[in-house]
Design an enzyme around this catalytic site. Sequence first.
Site, mmCIF file in Angstrom:
data_model
loop_
_atom_site.group_PDB
_atom_site.id
_atom_site.type_symbol
_atom_site.label_atom_id
_atom_site.label_comp_id
_atom_site.label_asym_id
_atom_site.label_seq_id
_atom_site.Cartn_x
_atom_site.Cartn_y
_atom_site.Cartn_z
ATOM 1 N N HIS A 64 29.600 37.232 41.052
ATOM 2 C CA HIS A 64 31.006 37.191 41.453
ATOM 3 C C HIS A 64 31.160 36.058 42.457
ATOM 4 C CE1 HIS A 64 29.027 39.975 44.268
ATOM 5 N NE2 HIS A 64 29.959 39.650 45.145
ATOM 6 N N ASP A 68 29.030 35.111 49.914
ATOM 7 C CA ASP A 68 27.607 35.413 50.087
ATOM 8 C C ASP A 68 26.834 35.318 48.780
ATOM 9 O OD1 ASP A 68 29.166 37.729 49.439
ATOM 10 O OD2 ASP A 68 27.492 39.029 49.981
#
Length: 142
Positions: A64, A68
């Site tokens: 996704h 991060d």
Amino acid sequence: MASTIELTFLGTGSAAPSTTRNHTSIALRMDASVWLFDAGEGTQHQLMKSNVKMGKIERIFLTHLHGDHAFGLPGLMCTLTNSIGNGAGDAVENRVMHIYGPCGTRSYIRNALRASFSHLGFQFKVHELHLPTDTGTEDSSP
């Protein structure tokens, strides 16, 4: 089928890195090729500390587009310009890096490279996964 399969956990942290864990990234080595899953910040440094050769990365998968998991990708792509090659005389310009991710991946990569005036020495192809719930395509070009 690969005769050797090895996983290297380059980062297993969450949204904030710590002194002992980096942002998410996992390298899957199958014989001579490497597939990278996610590229959070610090992935380049972790690759340098590992026994995974950056130039062997053939495919990158983004689960996704949270930072991060993706903020390390543009820098990694720039570094790969100097590392890509399989050691068998393949020219960098003949290689194509395949990147897989959700809707918006292509736009994210293009905008990051454009804004930083980065020029890659290899081609890349983005494969976006479009879900039925996606409201539209931001960029439908290859």
